[in-house]
Design a protein around this motif. Structure first.
Motif: not given
Length: 111
Positions: A51-65
């Motif tokens: 997620a950090d490498a892509f500059g996104v949140s963990l929520d975004y990475l897993v598509g939840e929350g």
């Protein structure tokens, strides 16, 4: 959307190879391939690195929350706005509301 699909899509959007993502995250290229195929699920620690490498949140990475559709920069901005005094927040929200209203009007009239 499944995490493996999100990882693949983000990597392709960035124009990165699996090897490049592996170097940026400190994980092996073999594991990147397994994550993208859905053969393995990254641990929380590894998911955070991705997620950090892509500059996104963990929520975004897993598509939840609640923040799943927000990139990391958007979440950071929202958090910064929450730290401002109420008067300043209201001014910012009025400006944002004006832009949103205008964008919706342009969309409605262009149809």
């Amino acid at each position: 959307m499944k995490t493996h699909r999100v990882i693949t899509d983000l990597r392709k959007e960035k124009g990165w190879s699996q090897a490049e993502l592996a170097v940026m995250t400190g994980i092996s290229q073999v594991m990147v391939g397994k994550y993208e195929r859905g053969d393995a699920v990254p641990s929380i620690e590894v998911a955070k690195k991705i997620a950090d490498a892509f500059g996104v949140s963990l929520d975004y990475l897993v598509g939840e929350g609640q923040n799943a559709s927000f990139d990391k920069k958007t979440v950071e901005r929202i958090q910064e706005i929450q730290q401002l005094d109420k008067g300043t927040q209201n001014v910012l929200f009025n400006v944002i509301d004006t832009y949103l209203r205008d964008a919706k009007a342009r969309t409605a009239y262009s149809s």
